[in-house]
Every structure is written in C-alpha cells, then in structure tokens.
Write a protein that holds these residues in place. Sequence first.
Motif, PDB file in Angstrom:
ATOM      1  N   GLY A 250      41.923  41.303  33.737  1.00 24.07           N
ATOM      2  CA  GLY A 250      43.064  40.263  33.397  1.00 24.07           C
ATOM      3  C   GLY A 250      43.852  39.062  33.846  1.00 24.07           C
ATOM      4  O   GLY A 250      44.422  38.101  33.489  1.00 24.07           O
ATOM      5  N   ARG A 251      42.977  38.638  35.326  1.00 22.00           N
ATOM      6  CA  ARG A 251      43.467  37.000  35.774  1.00 22.00           C
ATOM      7  C   ARG A 251      42.536  35.716  34.917  1.00 22.00           C
ATOM      8  O   ARG A 251      43.011  34.675  35.875  1.00 22.00           O
ATOM      9  N   LEU A 264      42.455  44.691  34.149  1.00 18.37           N
ATOM     10  CA  LEU A 264      44.070  44.185  34.577  1.00 18.37           C
ATOM     11  C   LEU A 264      42.858  43.465  36.589  1.00 18.37           C
ATOM     12  O   LEU A 264      42.385  45.265  36.250  1.00 18.37           O
ATOM     13  N   GLU A 265      43.341  43.181  36.156  1.00 14.55           N
ATOM     14  CA  GLU A 265      42.792  43.124  37.326  1.00 14.55           C
ATOM     15  C   GLU A 265      44.068  42.153  38.688  1.00 14.55           C
ATOM     16  O   GLU A 265      45.276  41.884  38.429  1.00 14.55           O
ATOM     17  N   PRO A 279      43.109  49.755  32.170  1.00 18.44           N
ATOM     18  CA  PRO A 279      42.128  49.296  33.179  1.00 18.44           C
ATOM     19  C   PRO A 279      41.637  48.656  34.047  1.00 18.44           C
ATOM     20  O   PRO A 279      42.642  47.858  33.707  1.00 18.44           O
ATOM     21  N   TRP A 280      41.965  49.242  35.414  1.00 21.23           N
ATOM     22  CA  TRP A 280      42.150  48.551  36.121  1.00 21.23           C
ATOM     23  C   TRP A 280      40.804  47.956  37.436  1.00 21.23           C
ATOM     24  O   TRP A 280      40.168  48.645  37.125  1.00 21.23           O
ATOM     25  N   GLN A 281      40.894  47.262  38.579  1.00 22.62           N
ATOM     26  CA  GLN A 281      40.468  47.103  38.762  1.00 22.62           C
ATOM     27  C   GLN A 281      40.746  45.764  40.290  1.00 22.62           C
ATOM     28  O   GLN A 281      41.666  45.346  40.728  1.00 22.62           O
ATOM     29  N   THR A 282      40.149  46.461  41.636  1.00 21.45           N
ATOM     30  CA  THR A 282      41.032  45.466  42.914  1.00 21.45           C
ATOM     31  C   THR A 282      38.674  44.890  42.673  1.00 21.45           C
ATOM     32  O   THR A 282      38.084  46.035  43.330  1.00 21.45           O
ATOM     33  N   ALA A 283      39.306  43.405  43.580  1.00 23.40           N
ATOM     34  CA  ALA A 283      38.638  43.183  43.844  1.00 23.40           C
ATOM     35  C   ALA A 283      38.406  43.103  45.344  1.00 23.40           C
ATOM     36  O   ALA A 283      39.827  42.606  46.025  1.00 23.40           O
ATOM     37  N   ALA A 284      37.591  43.171  46.535  1.00 22.52           N
ATOM     38  CA  ALA A 284      37.434  43.365  47.875  1.00 22.52           C
ATOM     39  C   ALA A 284      36.942  43.211  48.838  1.00 22.52           C
ATOM     40  O   ALA A 284      35.005  42.987  48.554  1.00 22.52           O
ATOM     41  N   THR A 285      37.247  42.852  49.636  1.00 23.93           N
ATOM     42  CA  THR A 285      36.040  41.837  50.577  1.00 23.93           C
ATOM     43  C   THR A 285      35.998  42.734  51.784  1.00 23.93           C
ATOM     44  O   THR A 285      36.251  43.587  51.798  1.00 23.93           O
ATOM     45  N   MET A 286      34.667  42.357  52.365  1.00 19.78           N
ATOM     46  CA  MET A 286      34.042  43.605  53.491  1.00 19.78           C
ATOM     47  C   MET A 286      34.459  42.902  54.819  1.00 19.78           C
ATOM     48  O   MET A 286      35.050  43.726  56.229  1.00 19.78           O
ATOM     49  N   VAL A 287      35.199  41.242  55.002  1.00 18.41           N
ATOM     50  CA  VAL A 287      35.331  40.787  56.156  1.00 18.41           C
ATOM     51  C   VAL A 287      36.544  40.199  55.628  1.00 18.41           C
ATOM     52  O   VAL A 287      37.547  40.819  54.416  1.00 18.41           O
ATOM     53  N   ASN A 288      37.151  39.155  56.159  1.00 20.54           N
ATOM     54  CA  ASN A 288      37.817  37.942  55.477  1.00 20.54           C
ATOM     55  C   ASN A 288      38.167  37.155  54.381  1.00 20.54           C
ATOM     56  O   ASN A 288      39.009  37.418  53.532  1.00 20.54           O
ATOM     57  N   SER A 289      37.288  37.035  54.901  1.00 24.22           N
ATOM     58  CA  SER A 289      36.412  35.853  53.580  1.00 24.22           C
ATOM     59  C   SER A 289      35.726  36.492  52.867  1.00 24.22           C
ATOM     60  O   SER A 289      35.390  37.109  52.697  1.00 24.22           O
ATOM     61  N   TRP A 290      35.920  35.663  51.513  1.00 24.30           N
ATOM     62  CA  TRP A 290      35.458  35.986  50.426  1.00 24.30           C
ATOM     63  C   TRP A 290      33.608  35.323  50.510  1.00 24.30           C
ATOM     64  O   TRP A 290      32.532  35.853  50.758  1.00 24.30           O
ATOM     65  N   GLY A 291      33.440  33.931  50.511  1.00 20.68           N
ATOM     66  CA  GLY A 291      32.374  33.012  50.991  1.00 20.68           C
ATOM     67  C   GLY A 291      31.521  33.491  52.276  1.00 20.68           C
ATOM     68  O   GLY A 291      32.427  33.890  53.487  1.00 20.68           O
TER      69      GLY A 291
END
Length: 447
Positions: A250-251, A264-265, A279-291
């Motif tokens: 969705g994004r 949906l995102e 249907p939907w999803q959350t993208a999430a990090t293990m820390v604060n940053s993605w890279g």
Amino acid sequence: MLKKSAIIISFTLTLLTTIKAQTSNAERGQWFKEANFGMMVHWGLYSILEGSYNGHTLPDTTLKHANGWYAEWAQQRLEVPAKEYQALVKQFDPVNFDADKWIFEAKNAGMKYFVITAKHHDGFALWDSKVSTYDIGSTPYKKDILGELAKACKKYGLKFGFYYSHCEDWEHPGGATPEWLPRKTDAQFEKYWKEKCLPQVSELIHNYNPDMFWFDTWGDEQEKTFISDKRRDQLIALIRKESPKCLINGRISYLNPGDDIDFLEMMDNTYPEKLQTRPWQTAATMVNSWGWHAKDYNWKPANEMLGYLVSNVAKGGNYLLNVGPKPNGEIPLAAIQRLREMGGWLTANGEAVYGASHVDAPAIQDVYLTQKTGTHGEKYIYASIAKPLSQLILPFPASAIKDCKLLESDMPVQFNAAANNQVSLQLPKILAGPCTGIQVIKITMKN
C-alpha cells in the motif's frame, strides 16, 4: 428502455470486473496471509558510512536535518556531497556476502519471505541495470547479489521480493529529494519516471521473477505531486501485466493506495490497535536504524519482537523484521542471536502464528488470541501470553472446551466455568512469576 438496459448491463459488467479483480487479489495474496513473518534487508552504499560522516554521527543536532537514526539517509542528513557519496560505488566490495547463509538464518528464524532494497532513495541499484551505471556492475564486487538471493530463497522455500524506491531518487536529476531541498518539477520527475523507475521495475521482474514489490511513500507533500493516481496505476498496470503473481504494498501511494494493491503497509514500526479490514503488514527494525549503523546499540530483545509478531497476527497482519548487514556482507551477530531466539520460539509455538487468524473477542492487554481449523475440522484457539499471569478469563463458555494445555510442553491447563458464560484458566506457576518469554495456551474446542 434501451438506454436503461444499457446502463444496467454496463453496471453489471463493472461489478463483475471488480469482483473478479478482488478474487484475483485474494488468490494471489493467499500465501502472504498465511506466511505472517518475513525478513527485510536494507543494504547498499550507505552501509559503508555506518551512520557517520565527517565527524558527525546520526542522530546529530548540530546539523539541521540530522536528528534521526536512519543510516540509509546518511547522504542527505549528514550532508555528504553527491559526488563524494556516489564515489562509494568504488568501495562497495562485500567479500563476506553469502546469500545461502542469509536465507538460512531467515529460514531458521521462522520467516517465510524475504525482501531486499534493490534500490533505496540514494538511487544505487543492487543489480546490473541496463538503464543506469549507478549500480552493482560499477562496483569492484560486480556479482549478481539479487540472483544469488533469489536462488537461495528458492532452495529454502521462501518467497522473494524487492524494496524499490519509486519516488525518491537522489542520483537521477528528476528523482524526488528530501522535503528540505528544492522541489523538482513534475516534468523533471516524469523524465525520471520514464527513464529509470518504470524500466528498472521491469528489469527486476524479468531478471528475478519476484513475488512482491515493497514501495515506499509516507504521505509527504511530494507524494501528492509526483505519485499521482495516474502514475500509481501506471506502475501497478506494468507489474500486473508482466508478473500477475507479484504482490504490491500500500505504500506505493500511502495517501491513496487504491483498490488494486494486495496489502496495506503500516508506517515504520507502527502497530494498529484493532483488526484491519484488508491484509496488512508492519515493517519494523531490530534497532533504531534500518541500514547498518555501527553506533546504534539499541537492540530490541527477541521477546519484544515476538510480542509484535503475535500481536499483528492476532489483528490479521504480518510482521516484516529488518536486518541491516555490514558493508562486508555479514549479518551483525546481535541480529543473528535474536533471529535464532525467535526461531526457537516459533519451532515450539509456530502453530499459533502460521496460517492463524483473528479471534472476534474483546482484547485483553498483553494476551493475543488467534485461531485455526485443523485438517479434520477441529477448531483451536491460541492464547499467547506476554505478561505474568496466574489466571486468565476468556469470553468462551467452559462447556465448549474439550482440552486446554501449554503448547510447547503439552502441560495440562485446568479450566472452570466463570461468570457471564466465560471460562477461567488456572495457569501453571511458570506463567505466574517473572516470565522469560511468551507462553502459548492451546485450547481445543468441541465440535
């Protein structure tokens, strides 16, 4: 009369077309709804900078736009000159990259699909693109990273997808840039759209046969101008024509995703409180940053991330957990530890997650209810408990329950009738004291 009949026929055809499209979308996305858990990877030239440049490290309040952790934004937030940043192409040489190891870790973590940044906002392509030289083919490494990952995903049975930055592109003269920089004209963006975006999406489809595209907008002013409904639909039509199986998030247009997306995102690390209708999803990090950010030590515990997973599944959604590999191609040890801890939990409790659906019952804080039907019509309800409890009241009559036990060990759980036609579960002591992890109660219902 003829005019009225023509209107009725036209309306009927439109309705049938809509129903057919909705059915097609549902069939295409069935694996996504059953998968529940995936891995995202942010990896590119920004990984080389590790979140720092010229004596500044994100977040840095001495720079106007650097008060954030996202290391993949280092070029703009740390004010790296474009020529200097793009020269990192000559340093990108991930000699320790091993696609098999990456996907093996994802598989062991219980993940069912994998998404990697084929092109992030900086415009660098992680494959040898025919429409740009700002790509893996210009690096010392040169190898087909995406092809190796696609092969490994096939080997381990994971679906394979791409993050592609279709709006922001800091390398092409017409690509969108951060909101604090001068705005490109629509004509400039159209040139980028035709010269780079559409051809590269087509390349990715034909070269790697992906199962998903993860596009990225977040509702800013530029999206209103550049990702119009017309461009959104043009990109969707391209994907539908060249790869009918490929899912779209969705994004692609956060402000107006339309009806022809597959799920949906949510915004980054955002978790809705209620069941979503699509249907939907959350993208999430293990820390604060993605890279990869070498000085971001804010690692979330595995139990916290498992809580996000079961909470999303209980609300009909998926959890896409990000890893930011180091510039040499290695996954950070802290990430591997958490992936393996999560995989161990899912080995014992995955039954409450994979293919499970929402339970229409009042929410209980830190208790997540899911359900599924067995191969012979058996009905199961799972209560994933993320806090110390000695008793749990559920809105089901005790007379409807056949059996109740702790999922990971088959330890029986006693249950009795409670007020208002509910059931009271007397939980084992392991759940009454300080809990070391999420415990799952499996409830077998009478037919």
